[in-house]
Scaffold this motif. Structure first.
Motif, PDB file in Angstrom:
ATOM      1  N   ILE A  22     -38.149  20.884   5.880  1.00  0.00           N
ATOM      2  CA  ILE A  22     -37.821  20.980   7.305  1.00  0.00           C
ATOM      3  C   ILE A  22     -37.290  22.372   7.638  1.00  0.00           C
ATOM      4  CG2 ILE A  22     -36.202  20.176   9.076  1.00  0.00           C
ATOM      5  CD1 ILE A  22     -36.465  17.377   7.820  1.00  0.00           C
ATOM      6  N   LEU A  23     -36.338  22.858   6.855  1.00  0.00           N
ATOM      7  CA  LEU A  23     -35.741  24.162   7.137  1.00  0.00           C
ATOM      8  C   LEU A  23     -36.757  25.291   7.026  1.00  0.00           C
ATOM      9  CD1 LEU A  23     -32.289  23.832   5.361  1.00  0.00           C
ATOM     10  CD2 LEU A  23     -32.768  23.768   7.812  1.00  0.00           C
ATOM     11  N   ARG A  24     -37.619  25.225   6.012  1.00  0.00           N
ATOM     12  CA  ARG A  24     -38.619  26.294   5.854  1.00  0.00           C
ATOM     13  C   ARG A  24     -39.656  26.262   6.968  1.00  0.00           C
ATOM     14  NH1 ARG A  24     -41.119  26.476   0.149  1.00  0.00           N
ATOM     15  NH2 ARG A  24     -42.195  28.237   1.092  1.00  0.00           N
ATOM     16  N   GLU A  25     -40.046  25.068   7.414  1.00  0.00           N
ATOM     17  CA  GLU A  25     -41.021  25.003   8.501  1.00  0.00           C
ATOM     18  C   GLU A  25     -40.412  25.489   9.815  1.00  0.00           C
ATOM     19  OE1 GLU A  25     -44.059  21.933  10.724  1.00  0.00           O
ATOM     20  OE2 GLU A  25     -43.190  21.371   8.808  1.00  0.00           O
ATOM     21  N   VAL A  26     -39.183  25.079  10.094  1.00  0.00           N
ATOM     22  CA  VAL A  26     -38.534  25.513  11.339  1.00  0.00           C
ATOM     23  C   VAL A  26     -38.295  27.016  11.324  1.00  0.00           C
ATOM     24  CG1 VAL A  26     -36.373  25.367  12.639  1.00  0.00           C
ATOM     25  CG2 VAL A  26     -37.499  23.290  11.887  1.00  0.00           C
ATOM     26  N   ALA A  27     -37.774  27.553  10.227  1.00  0.00           N
ATOM     27  CA  ALA A  27     -37.502  28.988  10.161  1.00  0.00           C
ATOM     28  C   ALA A  27     -38.785  29.803  10.045  1.00  0.00           C
ATOM     29  CB  ALA A  27     -36.587  29.297   8.982  1.00  0.00           C
ATOM     30  N   GLY A  28     -39.786  29.279   9.373  1.00  0.00           N
ATOM     31  CA  GLY A  28     -41.012  30.034   9.148  1.00  0.00           C
ATOM     32  C   GLY A  28     -41.945  30.085  10.343  1.00  0.00           C
ATOM     33  N   SER A  29     -42.055  28.969  11.071  1.00  0.00           N
ATOM     34  CA  SER A  29     -42.999  28.948  12.197  1.00  0.00           C
ATOM     35  C   SER A  29     -42.313  28.853  13.544  1.00  0.00           C
ATOM     36  CB  SER A  29     -43.974  27.775  12.028  1.00  0.00           C
ATOM     37  OG  SER A  29     -43.289  26.549  12.190  1.00  0.00           O
ATOM     38  N   PRO A  83     -42.226  34.484   9.102  1.00  0.00           N
ATOM     39  CA  PRO A  83     -43.282  34.029   8.178  1.00  0.00           C
ATOM     40  C   PRO A  83     -42.919  34.134   6.703  1.00  0.00           C
ATOM     41  CG  PRO A  83     -44.183  35.474   9.865  1.00  0.00           C
ATOM     42  CD  PRO A  83     -42.696  35.500  10.010  1.00  0.00           C
ATOM     43  N   LEU A  84     -42.010  35.009   6.329  1.00  0.00           N
ATOM     44  CA  LEU A  84     -41.601  35.129   4.930  1.00  0.00           C
ATOM     45  C   LEU A  84     -41.015  33.820   4.408  1.00  0.00           C
ATOM     46  CD1 LEU A  84     -40.956  36.804   2.363  1.00  0.00           C
ATOM     47  CD2 LEU A  84     -38.761  37.314   3.420  1.00  0.00           C
ATOM     48  N   ILE A  85     -40.311  33.095   5.249  1.00  0.00           N
ATOM     49  CA  ILE A  85     -39.662  31.856   4.823  1.00  0.00           C
ATOM     50  C   ILE A  85     -40.703  30.795   4.454  1.00  0.00           C
ATOM     51  CG2 ILE A  85     -38.061  30.029   5.526  1.00  0.00           C
ATOM     52  CD1 ILE A  85     -36.731  32.726   5.060  1.00  0.00           C
TER      53      ILE A  85
END
Length: 193
Positions: free
Chosen positions: A129-136, A158-160
């Motif tokens: 969840i955190l990577r999708e929210v921060a990444g996109s 996008p790095l996340i």
């Protein structure tokens, strides 16, 4: 020689960081991991008493590879878009089954196994969840224009979404945990520069 717990945790780290780039990938790998490890445990329970130590290793590797390959083929056939989110890391499940077999996971009490599985599954979902929210910049976005998902902010980082970003996000989660559970320092124990 008894395998160290560090080895088992390192193997799980590969699966955790590699497949948690999105919530869909995290859910998919969690479901696949649960099914494969559950079936592996049931099959090995019946086989374990009849095998020697060398035979147990061969049976363990063969069974784990077969189950994870079948699960991967099943997801390729029926859930291809979901499988693209975690496909590269599906074969790591077989290695994790063998590591759990020799780490003593199946000798633990059922409650302890359930607690460990719940903790690792929760961490996988939280990281996804955190990577999708921060990444996109949102949750549940799709490439098509029909569904935009829950947009929290535009752009994102996008790095996340990449594996190096997973290390960054995991380090931030560990730092937050350390800050929350760290005992308060007494005034006598204060560090002075």
């Amino acid at each position: 020689m008894k395998p160290s717990s560090d080895l088992a945790h390192c193997m799980m780290l590969t699966l955790l960081l590699g497949s948690s780039g999105s919530l869909a990938g995290a859910i998919g790998i969690l479901l696949m991991f649960s099914v494969v490890v559950g079936l592996y445990g049931l099959c090995m329970r019946a086989l374990r008493p009849q095998l020697t130590e060398t035979g147990r290793l061969f049976a363990s590797v063969l069974l784990a590879a077969t189950l994870s390959s079948c699960a991967d083929l099943f997801t390729q056939r029926w859930f291809l878009s979901w499988q693209h989110a975690f496909g590269l890391y599906a074969s790591v499940i077989a290695l994790q089954c063998v590591v759990l077999e020799y780490h003593g996971f199946w000798r633990m009490a059922l409650a302890e196994r359930g607690r460990l599985c719940a903790l690792s599954g929760g961490l996988l979902l939280l990281l996804g969840i955190l990577r999708e929210v921060a990444g996109s910049g949102g949750l549940g976005r799709s490439p098509s224009d029909t569904w935009q998902g829950i947009v929290l902010f535009s752009g994102g980082l996008p790095l996340i979404s990449l594996v190096p970003g997973a290390f960054i996000m995991l380090a931030l989660l560990l730092a937050a945990r350390q800050a929350l559970v760290r005992p308060k320092l007494n005034s006598k124990e204060m560090h002075r520069p």
